[in-house]
Design a protein around this motif. Structure first.
Motif, PDB file in Angstrom:
ATOM      1  N   UNK A  12       0.840  -1.198   0.000  1.00  0.00           N
ATOM      2  CA  UNK A  12       0.000   0.000   0.000  1.00  0.00           C
ATOM      3  C   UNK A  12       0.873   1.245   0.000  1.00  0.00           C
ATOM      4  N   UNK A  13       1.973   1.221   0.752  1.00  0.00           N
ATOM      5  CA  UNK A  13       2.893   2.356   0.751  1.00  0.00           C
ATOM      6  C   UNK A  13       3.420   2.611  -0.661  1.00  0.00           C
ATOM      7  N   UNK A  14       3.762   1.523  -1.345  1.00  0.00           N
ATOM      8  CA  UNK A  14       4.298   1.664  -2.709  1.00  0.00           C
ATOM      9  C   UNK A  14       3.232   2.210  -3.667  1.00  0.00           C
ATOM     10  N   UNK A  15       2.003   1.723  -3.526  1.00  0.00           N
ATOM     11  CA  UNK A  15       0.927   2.187  -4.402  1.00  0.00           C
ATOM     12  C   UNK A  15       0.657   3.673  -4.183  1.00  0.00           C
TER      13      UNK A  15
ATOM     14  N   UNK B 231      -2.453   8.867  -6.912  1.00  0.00           N
ATOM     15  CA  UNK B 231      -3.097   8.081  -5.860  1.00  0.00           C
ATOM     16  C   UNK B 231      -3.509   8.952  -4.676  1.00  0.00           C
ATOM     17  N   UNK B 232      -2.604   9.798  -4.177  1.00  0.00           N
ATOM     18  CA  UNK B 232      -2.971  10.666  -3.057  1.00  0.00           C
ATOM     19  C   UNK B 232      -4.090  11.622  -3.440  1.00  0.00           C
ATOM     20  N   UNK B 233      -4.100  12.023  -4.687  1.00  0.00           N
ATOM     21  CA  UNK B 233      -5.126  12.961  -5.151  1.00  0.00           C
ATOM     22  C   UNK B 233      -6.533  12.367  -5.044  1.00  0.00           C
ATOM     23  N   UNK B 234      -6.643  11.048  -5.037  1.00  0.00           N
ATOM     24  CA  UNK B 234      -7.953  10.409  -4.889  1.00  0.00           C
ATOM     25  C   UNK B 234      -8.574  10.708  -3.537  1.00  0.00           C
ATOM     26  N   UNK B 235      -7.708  10.918  -2.523  1.00  0.00           N
ATOM     27  CA  UNK B 235      -8.190  11.125  -1.162  1.00  0.00           C
ATOM     28  C   UNK B 235      -8.154  12.585  -0.734  1.00  0.00           C
ATOM     29  N   UNK B 236      -7.386  13.401  -1.446  1.00  0.00           N
ATOM     30  CA  UNK B 236      -7.282  14.825  -1.112  1.00  0.00           C
ATOM     31  C   UNK B 236      -7.567  15.645  -2.367  1.00  0.00           C
ATOM     32  N   UNK B 237      -8.789  15.527  -2.834  1.00  0.00           N
ATOM     33  CA  UNK B 237      -9.205  16.236  -4.042  1.00  0.00           C
ATOM     34  C   UNK B 237      -9.155  17.745  -3.807  1.00  0.00           C
ATOM     35  N   UNK B 238      -8.662  18.458  -4.809  1.00  0.00           N
ATOM     36  CA  UNK B 238      -8.602  19.920  -4.781  1.00  0.00           C
ATOM     37  C   UNK B 238      -7.771  20.428  -3.596  1.00  0.00           C
ATOM     38  N   UNK B 239      -6.775  19.662  -3.182  1.00  0.00           N
ATOM     39  CA  UNK B 239      -5.906  20.087  -2.091  1.00  0.00           C
ATOM     40  C   UNK B 239      -4.469  19.765  -2.474  1.00  0.00           C
ATOM     41  N   UNK B 240      -4.002  20.413  -3.511  1.00  0.00           N
ATOM     42  CA  UNK B 240      -2.689  20.101  -4.065  1.00  0.00           C
ATOM     43  C   UNK B 240      -1.556  20.421  -3.090  1.00  0.00           C
TER      44      UNK B 240
ATOM     45  N   UNK C 100      -1.183  17.476  -0.682  1.00  0.00           N
ATOM     46  CA  UNK C 100      -0.603  16.355  -1.419  1.00  0.00           C
ATOM     47  C   UNK C 100       0.898  16.563  -1.597  1.00  0.00           C
ATOM     48  N   UNK C 101       1.291  17.774  -1.963  1.00  0.00           N
ATOM     49  CA  UNK C 101       2.712  18.061  -2.182  1.00  0.00           C
ATOM     50  C   UNK C 101       3.505  17.929  -0.889  1.00  0.00           C
ATOM     51  N   UNK C 102       2.947  18.374   0.242  1.00  0.00           N
ATOM     52  CA  UNK C 102       3.639  18.258   1.523  1.00  0.00           C
ATOM     53  C   UNK C 102       3.809  16.803   1.922  1.00  0.00           C
ATOM     54  N   UNK C 103       2.795  15.994   1.711  1.00  0.00           N
ATOM     55  CA  UNK C 103       2.897  14.576   2.057  1.00  0.00           C
ATOM     56  C   UNK C 103       3.888  13.871   1.140  1.00  0.00           C
ATOM     57  N   UNK C 104       3.787  14.137  -0.153  1.00  0.00           N
ATOM     58  CA  UNK C 104       4.658  13.443  -1.105  1.00  0.00           C
ATOM     59  C   UNK C 104       6.125  13.802  -0.876  1.00  0.00           C
TER      60      UNK C 104
END
Length: 287
Positions: A121-124, A130-139, A142-146
């Motif tokens: 799951x970590x790799x996926x 993939x992260x965008x599926x859970x944090x829509x419209x919150x780029x 997403x960038x901070x997590x990635x």
């Protein structure tokens, strides 16, 4: 009504029980909640499979005459075992895990939550989109997590998996081969990684692993004491953050931070944790 207790799932002959006993004792001292330490085999032998998710998980102990001498409902099942294949030597352990999951007991963790922490799951989640599926419209989120992710590559059959293997073989010092295991001591580095990739080739077994770009943390000089002797060595540390989540299906009831754990080991030690004897519990020094 049957008494309600917390069940702590442990390994038979558990050696690492001291912190488990602290939790058990604190539950009773602070909240008067009894806690039972049981193996999966014991749960399988002393419980019945619930008919649906509203059925309580009832544990019954009987004497040789078949008379019930103790019975209680497990309100919470807290897993301190069940994370390695060795914890499931027979079908009884698998049936016990299914029995727990099918019951109304709160599972810590549930099967779904346990799988979320798997290496795959970590790799996926490292894949674009993939992260965008859970944090829509919150780029920004997403960038901070990635930015905290180490690159990870899947080894599925096909050109992408073959390319990942070639990358690791060309740069063996930069990659770690990780199986779907927990507890430390399972990852493969350098020569061992190269040998394993050569052994599994393009077989289906390859898909059970992921490749992660090796993290090279800042090293610190510290004094280590073991068996009454000290040594000065370069060490690296890993900070883990605890979280608490309680949900009823898709309804999230609690989701909060719950502390931290800092582990330190010699920089020359590739893998292994505290229980494996190659790392120690440490404290962060805020500056």
């Amino acid at each position: 009504d049957a008494e309600v207790r917390v069940v702590m799932v442990v390994q038979p002959g558990e050696r690492n029980r001291f912190d488990q006993d602290v939790i058990r004792d604190e539950l009773f001292a602070a909240y008067r909640i009894p806690c039972e330490r049981m193996s999966l085999a014991e749960i399988g032998a002393l419980s019945r499979r619930p008919s649906d998710l509203t059925t309580p998980l009832t544990i019954q102990r009987r004497n040789d005459a078949g008379e019930t001498v103790d019975a209680f409902v497990a309100s919470v099942v807290y897993f301190r075992a069940g994370y390695t294949p060795a914890d499931f030597p027979t079908e009884r352990e698998w049936e016990a895990r299914e029995t727990i999951e099918r019951s109304a007991a709160i599972k810590c963790p549930s099967v779904a939550y346990q799988l979320v922490g798997a290496k795959k799951i970590q790799q996926v989640l490292c894949r674009p989109g993939e992260l965008e599926r859970f944090f829509k419209r919150d780029s920004k989120t997403v960038a901070r997590m990635r930015a905290t992710f180490a690159p990870q590559l899947g080894l599925e059959k096909g050109e992408d998996g073959d390319a990942a293997v070639r990358t690791a073989l060309e740069n063996p010092d930069d990659w770690v081969l990780k199986p779907q295991r927990e507890g430390g001591g399972n990852n493969l580095y350098r020569e061992e990684m190269v040998a394993k990739l050569g052994q599994i080739g393009k077989s289906q077994e390859r898909e059970a692993y992921v490749l992660m770009k090796r993290i090279n943390p800042v090293e610190s000089k510290v004094v280590l004491v073991r068996d009454g002797k000290f040594q000065i060595g370069s060490t690296v540390s890993e900070l883990g953050l605890f979280g608490t989540i309680l949900a009823d299906g898709v309804d999230e009831l609690v989701n909060s931070n719950a502390g931290h754990l800092l582990r330190t080991k010699l920089a020359s030690q590739d893998d292994g944790g505290v229980a494996a004897g190659v790392a120690l519990l440490d404290s962060p020094w805020l500056v």
